[in-house]
Each structure stands twice: as structure tokens, then as C-alpha cells.
Design a protein around this motif. Structure first.
Motif, PDB file in Angstrom:
ATOM      1  N   PRO A  31      77.136  49.434  38.615  1.00  0.00           N
ATOM      2  CA  PRO A  31      77.903  49.002  37.449  1.00  0.00           C
ATOM      3  C   PRO A  31      78.116  50.168  36.496  1.00  0.00           C
ATOM      4  O   PRO A  31      77.278  51.064  36.410  1.00  0.00           O
ATOM      5  CB  PRO A  31      77.018  47.936  36.787  1.00  0.00           C
ATOM      6  CG  PRO A  31      75.709  47.979  37.455  1.00  0.00           C
ATOM      7  CD  PRO A  31      75.760  48.914  38.611  1.00  0.00           C
ATOM      8  N   THR A  36      78.733  56.788  29.377  1.00  0.00           N
ATOM      9  CA  THR A  36      78.285  58.002  28.677  1.00  0.00           C
ATOM     10  C   THR A  36      77.045  58.629  29.312  1.00  0.00           C
ATOM     11  O   THR A  36      76.728  59.780  29.055  1.00  0.00           O
ATOM     12  CB  THR A  36      78.002  57.725  27.184  1.00  0.00           C
ATOM     13  OG1 THR A  36      76.946  56.762  27.084  1.00  0.00           O
ATOM     14  CG2 THR A  36      79.229  57.211  26.453  1.00  0.00           C
ATOM     15  N   LEU A  38      76.237  57.612  32.902  1.00  0.00           N
ATOM     16  CA  LEU A  38      76.534  57.643  34.342  1.00  0.00           C
ATOM     17  C   LEU A  38      77.558  58.725  34.709  1.00  0.00           C
ATOM     18  O   LEU A  38      77.376  59.435  35.707  1.00  0.00           O
ATOM     19  CB  LEU A  38      77.031  56.248  34.775  1.00  0.00           C
ATOM     20  CG  LEU A  38      77.299  56.041  36.253  1.00  0.00           C
ATOM     21  CD1 LEU A  38      76.107  56.444  37.104  1.00  0.00           C
ATOM     22  CD2 LEU A  38      77.661  54.582  36.526  1.00  0.00           C
ATOM     23  N   THR A 111      76.959  51.370  25.524  1.00  0.00           N
ATOM     24  CA  THR A 111      76.607  49.967  25.267  1.00  0.00           C
ATOM     25  C   THR A 111      75.088  49.793  25.176  1.00  0.00           C
ATOM     26  O   THR A 111      74.322  50.667  25.591  1.00  0.00           O
ATOM     27  CB  THR A 111      77.117  49.083  26.419  1.00  0.00           C
ATOM     28  OG1 THR A 111      76.462  49.516  27.623  1.00  0.00           O
ATOM     29  CG2 THR A 111      78.636  49.187  26.589  1.00  0.00           C
ATOM     30  N   ASN A 115      72.236  51.527  27.498  1.00  0.00           N
ATOM     31  CA  ASN A 115      71.113  52.220  26.867  1.00  0.00           C
ATOM     32  C   ASN A 115      69.780  51.743  27.456  1.00  0.00           C
ATOM     33  O   ASN A 115      68.864  52.536  27.666  1.00  0.00           O
ATOM     34  CB  ASN A 115      71.145  52.023  25.347  1.00  0.00           C
ATOM     35  CG  ASN A 115      70.199  52.970  24.629  1.00  0.00           C
ATOM     36  OD1 ASN A 115      69.259  52.534  24.009  1.00  0.00           O
ATOM     37  ND2 ASN A 115      70.430  54.264  24.749  1.00  0.00           N
ATOM     38  N   ASP A 162      66.453  54.953  23.206  1.00  0.00           N
ATOM     39  CA  ASP A 162      65.960  54.644  21.857  1.00  0.00           C
ATOM     40  C   ASP A 162      65.797  53.143  21.632  1.00  0.00           C
ATOM     41  O   ASP A 162      64.872  52.707  20.938  1.00  0.00           O
ATOM     42  CB  ASP A 162      66.938  55.192  20.805  1.00  0.00           C
ATOM     43  CG  ASP A 162      66.752  56.688  20.576  1.00  0.00           C
ATOM     44  OD1 ASP A 162      65.640  57.097  20.215  1.00  0.00           O
ATOM     45  OD2 ASP A 162      67.725  57.442  20.771  1.00  0.00           O
TER      46      ASP A 162
HETATM   47  C1  LIG Z   1      75.328  64.145  24.354  1.00  0.00           C
HETATM   48  C2  LIG Z   1      74.611  62.853  24.584  1.00  0.00           C
HETATM   49  C3  LIG Z   1      73.600  62.474  23.733  1.00  0.00           C
HETATM   50  C4  LIG Z   1      72.916  61.263  23.953  1.00  0.00           C
HETATM   51  N1  LIG Z   1      71.901  60.931  23.099  1.00  0.00           N
HETATM   52  C5  LIG Z   1      71.206  59.783  23.320  1.00  0.00           C
HETATM   53  C6  LIG Z   1      70.124  59.437  22.457  1.00  0.00           C
HETATM   54  O1  LIG Z   1      69.822  60.126  21.491  1.00  0.00           O
HETATM   55  N2  LIG Z   1      69.447  58.303  22.730  1.00  0.00           N
HETATM   56  C7  LIG Z   1      69.744  57.499  23.789  1.00  0.00           C
HETATM   57  O2  LIG Z   1      69.074  56.460  23.962  1.00  0.00           O
HETATM   58  N3  LIG Z   1      70.777  57.784  24.602  1.00  0.00           N
HETATM   59  C8  LIG Z   1      71.516  58.911  24.398  1.00  0.00           C
HETATM   60  N4  LIG Z   1      72.561  59.245  25.224  1.00  0.00           N
HETATM   61  C9  LIG Z   1      72.812  58.443  26.427  1.00  0.00           C
HETATM   62  C10 LIG Z   1      73.904  57.364  26.338  1.00  0.00           C
HETATM   63  O3  LIG Z   1      75.005  57.790  25.576  1.00  0.00           O
HETATM   64  C11 LIG Z   1      73.381  56.045  25.763  1.00  0.00           C
HETATM   65  O4  LIG Z   1      72.128  55.759  26.301  1.00  0.00           O
HETATM   66  C12 LIG Z   1      74.340  54.892  26.020  1.00  0.00           C
HETATM   67  O5  LIG Z   1      73.903  53.758  25.322  1.00  0.00           O
HETATM   68  C13 LIG Z   1      74.474  54.520  27.502  1.00  0.00           C
HETATM   69  O6  LIG Z   1      75.290  53.374  27.599  1.00  0.00           O
HETATM   70  P1  LIG Z   1      76.577  53.333  28.522  1.00  0.00           P
HETATM   71  O7  LIG Z   1      77.211  51.997  28.303  1.00  0.00           O
HETATM   72  O8  LIG Z   1      77.455  54.511  28.297  1.00  0.00           O
HETATM   73  O9  LIG Z   1      75.888  53.419  29.954  1.00  0.00           O
HETATM   74  P2  LIG Z   1      76.542  53.850  31.346  1.00  0.00           P
HETATM   75  O10 LIG Z   1      76.644  55.323  31.420  1.00  0.00           O
HETATM   76  O11 LIG Z   1      77.770  53.057  31.615  1.00  0.00           O
HETATM   77  O12 LIG Z   1      75.415  53.328  32.343  1.00  0.00           O
HETATM   78  C14 LIG Z   1      74.099  53.861  32.313  1.00  0.00           C
HETATM   79  C15 LIG Z   1      73.304  53.232  33.465  1.00  0.00           C
HETATM   80  O13 LIG Z   1      73.110  51.846  33.209  1.00  0.00           O
HETATM   81  C16 LIG Z   1      73.688  51.033  34.238  1.00  0.00           C
HETATM   82  N5  LIG Z   1      74.262  49.895  33.517  1.00  0.00           N
HETATM   83  C17 LIG Z   1      75.076  49.950  32.422  1.00  0.00           C
HETATM   84  N6  LIG Z   1      75.288  48.710  31.932  1.00  0.00           N
HETATM   85  C18 LIG Z   1      74.601  47.858  32.749  1.00  0.00           C
HETATM   86  C19 LIG Z   1      74.441  46.440  32.769  1.00  0.00           C
HETATM   87  N7  LIG Z   1      74.973  45.643  31.839  1.00  0.00           N
HETATM   88  N8  LIG Z   1      73.701  45.898  33.767  1.00  0.00           N
HETATM   89  C20 LIG Z   1      73.110  46.695  34.714  1.00  0.00           C
HETATM   90  N9  LIG Z   1      73.223  48.034  34.715  1.00  0.00           N
HETATM   91  C21 LIG Z   1      73.958  48.608  33.759  1.00  0.00           C
HETATM   92  C22 LIG Z   1      74.679  51.936  34.961  1.00  0.00           C
HETATM   93  O14 LIG Z   1      74.842  51.556  36.323  1.00  0.00           O
HETATM   94  C23 LIG Z   1      74.007  53.294  34.815  1.00  0.00           C
HETATM   95  O15 LIG Z   1      73.017  53.431  35.811  1.00  0.00           O
HETATM   96  C24 LIG Z   1      73.282  60.429  25.025  1.00  0.00           C
HETATM   97  C25 LIG Z   1      74.333  60.805  25.869  1.00  0.00           C
HETATM   98  C26 LIG Z   1      74.998  61.999  25.661  1.00  0.00           C
HETATM   99  C27 LIG Z   1      76.118  62.379  26.579  1.00  0.00           C
END
Ligand SMILES: Cc1cc2nc3c(=O)[nH]c(=O)nc-3n(C[C@H](O)[C@H](O)[C@H](O)COP(=O)(O)OP(=O)(O)OC[C@H]3O[C@@H](n4cnc5c(N)ncnc54)[C@H](O)[C@@H]3O)c2cc1C
Ligand code: SF4
Length: 339
Positions: A31, A36, A38, A111, A115, A162
Motif C-alpha cells: 500500500p 513520503t 516509501l 499520513t 507514520n 513520532d
Molecule cells: C525529509 C524527511 C523528514 C522526515 N521526518 C520525519 C520525522 O521527523 N518524524 C517521522 O515520524 N517521520 C518523518 N518522515 C517520514 C514520513 O514523512 C512520515 O513518517 C509520514 O507520516 C509517512 O506517511 P506516508 O503517508 O507518506 O507513508 P508512505 O510513504 O505512503 O508509507 C510508509 C509505509 O507505510 C505503509 N502504509 C502506509 N499507509 C498504510 C496503511 N494505511 N495501512 C498499511 N500500510 C500502510 C506503506 O506500505 C509503507 O511501507 C520524514 C520523511 C522525510 C522525507
């Protein structure tokens, strides 16, 4: 420039349809929510899914239901989470944690569900393919040795989310839905102390919602240590929650540490705090206990001995804030913003 590998992209409109696709495609499908975490991982060839199943059109994942507790859809962006009035007013620890994730741009895309499922991190892993190839890779992917502790039988990559510690201290549960059915589990049990198999989520399960219990009488907070106050992954997260009687006696307490283990580390502080007033002495003992349990490894930013030493300080900041002390000056020093 790092390019994404080729992949199939599916964009279902219901959770049922998404679960069906994930079940049909097998483990080579993942998924994707905000992408951000993946997408950078795919660019660095950490994860190479043949198919991405987008969760963005799933309206069920945007739910906000405020009744006796609070239910938040896993597809809410972190910015949307911080805009929910009940989060800001009643679940302060979650608000503070979400507000300190990455940057505003990333919070607008990333999201809550993503996270919670964030990949574990390590200096020897969060590098591009060529860098990792030059050290003959490592146990987490393609290699056989852990460069952080060569005798270690398991990967020690760090849980760097976090919101997970904050939500665990708030007593959250999560709902997981797959083609086979659905289940609700305590958020703490979603995690394993293993840098590779860090989630107990089964393949094909979609995290759909986060359920917070009624929190009458509770106060919560989240303190984050990182190099730059503007944005950085945590090198320590302290999520504390306390239920206090009118006279200041602690009735219940929870403490969870982030970034000091491969899973959010729950510290049992009830025996120390419950039935007591949160005096400096009691808070000091809770800090010492947390410091003794925290095992930061040499695979993230800053010196690991210093990171272990400051655990007690940060736990102290958290419990003093919950006791009612004005911690705004210290908060500004660590977060560079008022929270
Ligand atoms: C420069 C930078 C700085 C960052 N700083 C932080 C920080 O300070 N703290 C922090 O916590 N994070 C940080 N992040 C990481 C990220 O941005 C966050 O954790 C964000 O919330 C990830 O959510 P997403 O929806 O983009 O996840 P995605 O990238 O879409 O998915 C992440 C993982 O979760 C799985 N997934 C996503 N949604 C679901 C769901 N509903 N059910 C099952 N599996 C799922 C995906 O398959 C993947 O394995 C940072 C990222 C970057 C690039
Ligand atoms: S902790 Fe060890 S096995 Fe895990 S990513 Fe780092 S070097 Fe690799």
C-alpha cells in the motif's frame, strides 16, 4: 538523480477493493499513502514492490468520529490530524508529536497510517544503492552482517515514528482490514523489537483507523530530541500521559520512548507514580528508570552515550509539564516553536 524503479500502480476507491488487490497480488504489492517514506525508499532500492496500491481515494480512511473516544482515519494527513479540534484540545501528546514530524510540506502529504508503519532507520541503511553496495550491504537488505553490532543476530534499526509513542501513551488501538476480515489490536502490539520485521501487520492488511479511548482526567505530552528544531527524525521521543485526581495524586500514568529501540519502548511507570504526588524525587526516579531501559545504538545522529544520558532529562521535562510547571522556555529550546 535517483530514479524510481518501474512499478504497476493501482488506485482503488474502497478499502474492500484495495484489500482484494493486495490479496491477489501477494507480497510483491504494497500500500502507498502519502509516499513520503516509501518513494524515497524505492529510489534507494530498499523496497522494490512490483505493484503499489494507492490508499488516497479511500474515503473510509479520512474518518474523524468524536464520541466517547476519538476515531481517526489512517489516511488523514498529519496536517489534517493537527487541525482536528479534539486532537489539539484533548490529546495534546498526539498534536505535539504530529506537529514535529518532518516539515509542513511533508505533513501535508504524509499520513497518520503511513507514520505508524514507517520503516525503521539506520545510518548504514538510509543510503543509496551504491553506498550500501560499497559496504557489502547489511542484514536488513541484501547483506548478512549488522554493521552496528557485528555479533548481533538481528537488525537493530531504529523505530523513528513520532506519532506511535504518543498514541501508545494515549492507549490507542488500531483497526486492520484485509480480504480475510478485520481485527482491532492495541497499537503497542503492532510493533516488534526487530529492525526488519518491525510490524506484526500481516501482508495484505490495511491499517484503516486509530481509536483513542475516552480520556477524561488525562493529560498528555510529547517531547522530541533532534539535531535541527526545524525538521529531523527523532533521536529520542518521550510520550507521557498522566491521569491525576483533584488533589494532584497520580491515578494512572503511561510512558513510551521513541527512537531508542526497534520498536516504541513502553516503560512501566505505574508502580512509581500511582498513588503519589508527582514530586521532583518521583519524577527523577521515573527518568532514571527510563534511562536504564533505553538502549540507543550507534546508528543514528549524535553520540549514543549522550543520547542515553539525556533520556532522564527529557522524561523529567515531560512529567514536570504534566504536573503543571511552565516548561515553555525549555520547549522552545528543543522544538524551536511553541507547542
Ligand atoms: C525529509 C524527511 C523528514 C522526515 N521526518 C520525519 C520525522 O521527523 N518524524 C517521522 O515520524 N517521520 C518523518 N518522515 C517520514 C514520513 O514523512 C512520515 O513518517 C509520514 O507520516 C509517512 O506517511 P506516508 O503517508 O507518506 O507513508 P508512505 O510513504 O505512503 O508509507 C510508509 C509505509 O507505510 C505503509 N502504509 C502506509 N499507509 C498504510 C496503511 N494505511 N495501512 C498499511 N500500510 C500502510 C506503506 O506500505 C509503507 O511501507 C520524514 C520523511 C522525510 C522525507
Ligand atoms: S541495524 Fe544493522 S542490520 Fe539493521 S540496518 Fe543497521 S547495519 Fe543493517
Amino acid at each position: 538523480m535517483m530514479r524510481l524503479p518501474w512499478f504497476e500502480y493501482r488506485s482503488p476507491e474502497t478499502v474492500r477493493e484495495a484489500a482484494k488487490i493486495l490479496a491477489g497480488e501477494g507480497p510483491s504489492a504494497l500500500p502507498i499513502a502519502g509516499g513520503t517514506d516509501l518513494l524515497p525508499n524505492m529510489k534507494r532500492r530498499h523496497q522494490l514492490p512490483a505493484t503499489l496500491v494507492s490508499l488516497r481515494k479511500l474515503k473510509e480512511l479520512k474518518k474523524v468520529a468524536n464520541g466517547s473516544g476519538l476515531t481517526l482515519g489512517a489516511g488523514l494527513t498529519l496536517s489534517e490530524v493537527t487541525n482536528v479540534a479534539a486532537v489539539k484540545e484533548k490529546h495534546r501528546g498526539l498534536y505535539q508529536a504530529a506537529m514535529q514530524v518532518a516539515t509542513p510540506h511533508l505533513r501535508n502529504m504524509g499520513t497518520l497510517g503511513g507514520n505508524l508503519c514507517l520503516d525503521t532507520r539506520c545510518t548504514y541503511y538510509n543510503q543509496n544503492y551504491e553506498w550500501r553496495k560499497a559496504i557489502d550491504f547489511c542484514m536488513k537488505i541484501e547483506g548478512s552482517v549488522c554493521w552496528v553490532a557485528t555479533a548481533s543476530k538481528r537488525c537493530l534499526a531504529v523505530s523513528s515514528t513520532d506519532t506511535a509513542p504518543a498514541l501508545i501513551s494515549l492507549g490507542a488501538k488500531v483497526r486492520l482490514v484485509s480480504a480475510e476480515g478485520e481485527r482491532e489490536v492495541a497499537l503497542a502490539s503492532l510493533y516488534r523489537n526487530d529492525g526488519i520485521e518491525y510490524l506484526t501487520r500481516k501482508h495484505g492488511e490495511i491499517l484503516t483507523e486509530i481509536v483513542l479511548p475516552e480520556n477524561e482526567g488525562w493529560k498528555s505530552t510529547y517531547w522530541k530530541l533532534r539535531r535541527r528544531g526545524s525538521f529531523d527524525f527523532p533521536i529520542l521521543g518521550v510520550a507521557a500521559a498522566v491521569k491525576t485526581a483533584q488533589d494532584g495524586t497520580v491515578e494512572d500514568a503511561r510512558l513510551t520512548l521513541g527512537a531508542v529501540s526497534s520498536h516504541p519502548l513502553v516503560i512501566q511507570v505505574k508502580d512509581l507514580l500511582v498513588g503519589q504526588k508527582a514530586t521532583d524525587e518521583i519524577i527523577g526516579k521515573a527518568g532514571d528508570l527510563a534511562e536504564s531501559r533505553a538502549k540507543p545504538m550507534d546508528n543514528t545522529d549524535m553520540d549514543l552515550r549522550w543520547r542515553k544520558r539525556v533520556v532522564a532529562d527529557f522524561v523529567g521535562y515531560a512529567f514536570r509539564e504534566l504536573r503543571g510547571d511552565d516548561m515553555s522556555a525549555v520547549r522552545l529550546r528543543t522544538a524551536r516553536q511553541s507547542l
